[in-house]
Design a protein around this motif. Sequence first.
Motif, PDB file in Angstrom:
ATOM      1  N   VAL A 272      18.181  63.559  97.332  1.00 38.36           N
ATOM      2  CA  VAL A 272      17.085  64.510  97.500  1.00 38.36           C
ATOM      3  C   VAL A 272      17.487  65.557  98.542  1.00 38.36           C
TER       4      VAL A 272
ATOM      5  N   GLU B  93      20.487  71.765  88.506  1.00 42.16           N
ATOM      6  CA  GLU B  93      19.036  71.893  88.450  1.00 42.16           C
ATOM      7  C   GLU B  93      18.570  72.124  87.007  1.00 42.16           C
TER       8      GLU B  93
ATOM      9  N   VAL C 172      18.472  68.684  85.538  1.00 42.56           N
ATOM     10  CA  VAL C 172      17.390  67.865  86.129  1.00 42.56           C
ATOM     11  C   VAL C 172      16.029  68.359  85.639  1.00 42.56           C
ATOM     12  N   ALA C 173      15.820  69.675  85.688  1.00 41.25           N
ATOM     13  CA  ALA C 173      14.511  70.223  85.301  1.00 41.25           C
ATOM     14  C   ALA C 173      14.285  70.150  83.794  1.00 41.25           C
ATOM     15  N   SER C 174      15.380  69.957  83.020  1.00 37.09           N
ATOM     16  CA  SER C 174      15.227  69.779  81.580  1.00 37.09           C
ATOM     17  C   SER C 174      14.931  68.323  81.230  1.00 37.09           C
ATOM     18  N   GLY C 175      14.889  67.484  82.246  1.00 37.45           N
ATOM     19  CA  GLY C 175      14.570  66.080  82.020  1.00 37.45           C
ATOM     20  C   GLY C 175      15.756  65.244  81.556  1.00 37.45           C
TER      21      GLY C 175
ATOM     22  N   LEU D 134      22.708  62.508  87.989  1.00 41.57           N
ATOM     23  CA  LEU D 134      21.625  63.493  87.961  1.00 41.57           C
ATOM     24  C   LEU D 134      20.369  62.964  88.656  1.00 41.57           C
ATOM     25  N   ASP D 135      20.526  61.884  89.436  1.00 38.54           N
ATOM     26  CA  ASP D 135      19.388  61.405  90.222  1.00 38.54           C
ATOM     27  C   ASP D 135      19.249  62.292  91.450  1.00 38.54           C
ATOM     28  N   LEU D 136      18.886  63.516  91.175  1.00 37.74           N
ATOM     29  CA  LEU D 136      18.852  64.541  92.210  1.00 37.74           C
ATOM     30  C   LEU D 136      17.510  65.244  92.217  1.00 37.74           C
ATOM     31  N   LEU D 137      17.164  65.769  93.356  1.00 40.90           N
ATOM     32  CA  LEU D 137      15.956  66.576  93.467  1.00 40.90           C
ATOM     33  C   LEU D 137      16.191  67.677  94.481  1.00 40.90           C
ATOM     34  N   THR D 138      15.646  68.848  94.191  1.00 39.35           N
ATOM     35  CA  THR D 138      15.653  69.879  95.206  1.00 39.35           C
ATOM     36  C   THR D 138      14.208  70.159  95.585  1.00 39.35           C
TER      37      THR D 138
ATOM     38  N   ARG E 220      10.242  60.922 100.722  1.00 38.64           N
ATOM     39  CA  ARG E 220      11.266  60.993  99.672  1.00 38.64           C
ATOM     40  C   ARG E 220      10.851  60.170  98.451  1.00 38.64           C
TER      41      ARG E 220
ATOM     42  N   HIS F 299       7.618  64.928  92.119  1.00 35.83           N
ATOM     43  CA  HIS F 299       8.260  66.247  92.065  1.00 35.83           C
ATOM     44  C   HIS F 299       8.132  66.845  90.657  1.00 35.83           C
TER      45      HIS F 299
ATOM     46  N   ASP G  87      10.042  68.544  88.852  1.00 31.09           N
ATOM     47  CA  ASP G  87      11.195  68.379  87.960  1.00 31.09           C
ATOM     48  C   ASP G  87      11.144  67.051  87.202  1.00 31.09           C
ATOM     49  N   ARG G  88      10.345  66.128  87.712  1.00 30.94           N
ATOM     50  CA  ARG G  88      10.322  64.798  87.091  1.00 30.94           C
ATOM     51  C   ARG G  88       9.189  64.655  86.090  1.00 30.94           C
TER      52      ARG G  88
ATOM     53  N   HIS H 243       7.142  66.314  82.732  1.00 31.84           N
ATOM     54  CA  HIS H 243       7.093  67.290  81.649  1.00 31.84           C
ATOM     55  C   HIS H 243       5.868  66.991  80.830  1.00 31.84           C
TER      56      HIS H 243
END
Lengths: 616, 91
Positions: free
Chosen positions: A295, A452, A455-458, A466-470, B51, B58, B60-61, B63
Amino acid sequence: MSSLFLIGDSDKKSSKSDGSNIQNSTFSKLLNFAPPFCISFHQFEVMAEPAYTVASDSETTGEEKSSSAFPEIAIGIDIGTSQCSVAIWNGSQVELLRNTRNQKLMRSYVTFKDEIPSGGVSYQLSHEHEMLSGAAIFNMKRLIGRVDTDPVVHASKSLPFLVQTLDIGVRPFIAALVNNIWRSTTPEEVLAIYLVELRVMAESRLKRPIRNVVLSIPVSFSRFQLTRIERACAMAGLHVLRLMPEPTAVALLYAQQQQQLIHDNMGSGSEKIALIFNMGAGYCDVAVTATAGGVSHIKALTGSTIGGEDFLQNMMRHLLPDYDNLFSSRGVNEIKSMGLLRVATQDAIHKLSFEESVQIDVDLGNGSRICRKVNREEFEEVNQKIFEKCESLVIQCLLDAKVQADDLTDVMVVGGCSYIPKLRNLVKSICKRELYKGMNPFEAAVSGTALEGAVASGISDPFGNLDLLTIQATPLGIGIRANGNSFVPIIPRNTTMPARKELVFTTVRDNQTEVLIVVYEGEALKAEENHLLGYFKITGLPPAPKGVPEINVCMDIDASNVLRVLAGVVLPGSQQPVVPVMEVRMPTVDDGHGWCAEALHRAYGSNLDLVTVQKK
Amino acid sequence: WGWSYQFDEDSGSTESGNTESSDQDTITDRQALGLSASGPLTLEDIKTAYRTCALQWHPDRHHGSSKAVAEEKFKLCNSAYQSLCDKLASN
């Protein structure tokens, strides 16, 4: 009659840190009573420019998430002032896409030489000087969304095409020289032509249609400039999934690399604080990120419109002190001379990153010839102000993030200017650290946007890559004009997004029946020194002594970074709103907003005519 | 800092109104991050809890239909995190 005062503002500001409530939300109550008006930006778009009715920044953009079982992976695009690149998550890692000439980094320009414009993605320049013949437009990222009173536009007059200003706060006149005729264009159009080429390139590489994109943008872009970027994307048939300030894209790549280290049992899982310094041809940005568990939490952002272009212009004026006089007119010969000098100077600056001195020998073709040696100290001296500005951006960013240099784990310098020794040294010395070596300075931002995008596309990755967050923050404060001509921020800068905040205002006159809400974005204390985002009136206030009506102004930034401003009025003792709550999506201004802001100040709130002045 | 958000949407706590003290705010903030209502709290606890919330809410998670709710939740987490951190820093 339309002024606002912030109720007891000094007390309230001082109570920020004690955690107590400034006021309790009457907003939620208001909202339950009245269906809000919604003025969408779309309506303004259509009225203003029927040619581009593509709803680039209307409500369709934020909501249209892919609903299919196999979501499309958004591509990442880094549109640089000088160079562009495209990247995508290919299923196991980030991959930069190459054009037909096998380039990953492509020059950002569009040439109007033939009837059909062509850009630097597909077009092969026969010679470097062809780009400087007057037919090519570049540096569009520096020009986009700016009015002709903007100093950045004025500085762009030294570019070898036409940038003319009337200095009245309208769009500058930008044109390419095609067969000795000025062909007018706009930065949005140039960017759109370029983005179409990028899209076609990506589609042919990936063998599928491309629609969703994540773009990197400078920190200092106003929300109005963001709407111009979105419009250019819409013109190019692209849908903006996310806009990421460049250093935050780099921060996401860093977060992924740190996760990778933990997977490889080489890193610790504790929180890492990193500073990212990103300077390209047009902009300089700094971010501080706190990273743990993939994160990336952006703590602070600072940015300014300074970059390689400024180094270049300072050097050209240094080498040719009579520069501005010589090139005050824009004939074919002047443009050619400017082009020759530009190429020679650029070349010298590049060499000075690796050599102590360099020989310049250029015949400008107008009788003057520059033949001399330039050394690195000279370059640094000529650009001292820029280096000082860079320093102040780094120091401010650390301050805003409440981080000491000693707290930093890693420090990154990326972007087109990252090899300039003086820049590296100043960042190292402020941060008291050697620079991080784990990323390619030219590919870091685009790689972050591609991550991103995935990630944002799911998209998920079986190996956890891809276990990421901004977690993004607002780069600029957003507020309204009140207390005379002051800017009163409602959402301060570096507020974590999405966010919702509100403040209470009141009237300044007895029996005031109308108030004008003028929304600005920026950091300046005086309202008009900030970026105007829009304005709207609340009418029909019941007669009351001044200071009595409570005018709640609430600002909401949603997950798609859409800003909405809500305003409602209550009288003391009543929970009912006295007029319907207004909810307006911002920005509402269009090109020519500088002019509009001035008109607003002259005839502030006196009548509705103000709204129509800006339309061209 | 203690901006009040639209908590009533979730908890129906509208009646607390303007009298809500900062202690109650702290409890609300702690709960928003899934922390216990009382007891000692370190900055590290707050960060870890935040976190975890971010990973859950968040944008992004999410949809489709869950997006709007998640967004409101995340706004609450953001403000709770900010005010708890500020409170810890001022103590």
